[in-house]
Design an enzyme around this catalytic site. Structure first.
Site, short mmCIF file in Angstrom:
data_model
loop_
_atom_site.label_atom_id
_atom_site.label_comp_id
_atom_site.label_asym_id
_atom_site.label_seq_id
_atom_site.Cartn_x
_atom_site.Cartn_y
_atom_site.Cartn_z
N CYS A 1 2.56 -4.22 -7.77
CA CYS A 1 2.93 -4.69 -6.62
C CYS A 1 1.76 -5.77 -6.00
CB CYS A 1 2.93 -3.60 -5.51
SG CYS A 1 4.34 -2.58 -5.82
N HIS B 1 -1.95 -3.34 2.96
CA HIS B 1 -0.54 -2.90 2.17
C HIS B 1 0.32 -1.87 2.69
CE1 HIS B 1 1.26 -2.54 -1.75
NE2 HIS B 1 0.93 -1.25 -1.97
N GLU C 1 -5.82 3.74 2.73
CA GLU C 1 -6.13 2.41 3.10
C GLU C 1 -7.06 2.11 4.27
OE1 GLU C 1 -4.35 -2.03 3.05
OE2 GLU C 1 -3.00 -0.33 3.27
N LYS D 1 5.28 -4.56 6.29
CA LYS D 1 6.44 -4.04 5.36
C LYS D 1 7.22 -3.24 6.30
CE LYS D 1 4.11 -3.80 0.96
NZ LYS D 1 2.81 -4.31 1.30
N PHE E 1 0.89 0.07 -8.48
CA PHE E 1 0.84 1.15 -9.64
C PHE E 1 0.06 0.76 -10.83
CE2 PHE E 1 5.40 2.68 -8.43
CZ PHE E 1 5.01 3.45 -7.25
N HIS F 1 9.04 -3.36 1.15
CA HIS F 1 8.19 -3.48 0.12
C HIS F 1 8.67 -4.50 -1.04
CE1 HIS F 1 4.92 -3.40 -2.47
NE2 HIS F 1 4.74 -1.97 -2.83
#
Length: 416
Positions: A165, A305, A316, A337, A403, A342
């Protein structure tokens, strides 16, 4: 060696809430959710039955049917968004030196639907390997920038970055450095993804990564809310034309913002889960600020994110508090998002575009769907909840993580 300044001169967006950059921006300000029941396949046996698909998009409005059949949807999306960004930049393709124009693109997965469908066809057949001759060139992740360069004749660096991502943010940082170092005048960068497929939804469901709030798809992506239960899968593309400041000024280009820095780091922790204390996230923001020559107190806005996962959102925000200290409460933090879902490898690009347009227009899009405060999140942080907020933004940062522990961060500055 003096590094060249790098500026943004063109934007293109194809998203679940708008098929152009202007439609996308207006929908962000309206707090519009792109989530809806999946139309691409039968979801009867799937745990999650919704996603953020594109709306009212017909590829043959942009690409002739013969060419479109040779492309996976992720490449089709890349072509449409990059065409908009190039047109927006008003580059004269007959006058620029195409040897010094590159395409650096991001895709976390690439042609997933192509691979899926070819394998289904093979397994349903008699064992004979009757594969489409375009199977491989449709599937490979690097084909999107390849097609962009072929169409436009761009002969500079051409490749795809793959870091889950974080892919399109990685692409932007590579593009920044190629121009900074004087290797290119212009680079078309960004990312695309088309993973709303049987295999995409099934795979992410198997990981327990997706929200299963089938009763309320539009309310399912709720970053920072105490009742968040996973991310909502989206699709689309974002494209950004980066250019050396000298090249842009010489041709009288409109300049949206300056890309002043990028940072990278790794969590070195887990295949899919973030470090609970946000150590890698702290490192990437610190690296980005240092690369840009900025101090924490210079930052006005952070597009996080913010995927709406229980672990990721908390980690985060902990990292932001640690890096920015008392100034953290003065920053407009948000997660777009909550509206787009996403977009995996395209997330960094469309979120960077949101940050650039927030800076240009002096208003921060909201984090929608927030109803219940999370006791693990510092209540003094301004998460721009549910309504846009006016803000004079001189410096905007965008975070993107993937990831494997991949972290990327880019920072833009209003041009002096």
């Amino acid at each position: 060696m003096e590094l060249k300044r790098v500026v943004v001169t063109g934007l293109g967006a194809l998203t679940p809430i708008g098929n152009t950059k202007d439609e996308y921006w207006n929908a962000l300000l309206e707090g519009k959710s792109g989530a809806a029941p999946i139309t691409y396949f039968d979801t009867e046996h799937f745990k999650t039955k919704f996603a953020c698909e594109l709306k009212d998009f017909n590829v043959t409005d942009f690409i002739n049917r013969k060419d479109a059949r040779k492309m996976d949807r992720f490449t089709q999306y890349a072509m449409v968004a990059s065409d908009e960004a190039i047109a927006d930049s008003k580059l004269d393709l007959d006058k620029i030196n195409k040897l010094r124009v590159g395409v650096i693109w991001g895709a976390g997965i690439g042609g997933l639907e192509t691979f899926q469908n070819e394998m289904i066809n093979y397994c349903e057949g008699n064992g004979a390997p009757r594969f489409n001759p375009f199977f491989i060139p449709k599937m490979i992740a690097d084909i999107a920038p390849g097609n962009i360069s072929i169409k436009n004749g761009f002969m500079g660096p051409n490749y795809t970055t793959v870091s889950a991502c974080a892919s399109s943010a990685n692409a932007m940082i590579d593009a920044l450095n190629y121009i900074r170092l004087g290797h290119c005048d212009v680079i078309v960068t960004g990312g695309s993804e088309a993973a709303v497929t049987i295999s995409g939804m099934g795979g992410f469901n198997a990981m327990h990564a997706l929200s299963t709030n089938n009763e309320d798809p539009q309310g399912a992506s709720k970053p920072f809310d105490a009742n968040r239960d996973g991310f909502v899968l989206g699709e689309g593309a974002g494209a950004i034309v980066l250019e050396s400041y000298e090249h842009a000024k010489a041709r009288g280009a409109k300049i949206y913002a300056e890309l002043v820095g990028g940072g990278l780091s790794s969590d070195a922790h887990h295949m899919t889960a973030p470090h609970p204390e946000g150590i890698g996230v702290m490192a990437v923001m610190r690296n980005c600020l240092e690369n840009a020559g900025l101090k924490p107190e210079d930052v006005d806005h952070i597009n996080t994110h913010g995927t709406s996962t229980p672990l990721g959102d908390v980690a985060e925000l902990k990292a932001i508090t640690e890096i920015f200290g008392d100034h953290a409460k003065n920053i407009n933090i948000n997660s777009t998002k909550s509206m787009t879902g996403h977009l995996l490898g395209a997330a960094g690009a469309i979120e960077a575009i949101a940050s650039i347009l927030a800076m240009q227009n002096g208003i921060v899009p909201p984090t929608i769907n927030h109803k219940t405060a999370d006791e693990n999140i510092d209540s003094s942080l301004n998460l721009t909840l549910n309504k846009p907020q006016k803000r004079d933004i001189k410096v905007a940062m965008s975070n993107t993580f993937g990831f494997g522990g991949h972290n990327a961060c880019v920072v833009f500055k209003k041009l002096d």
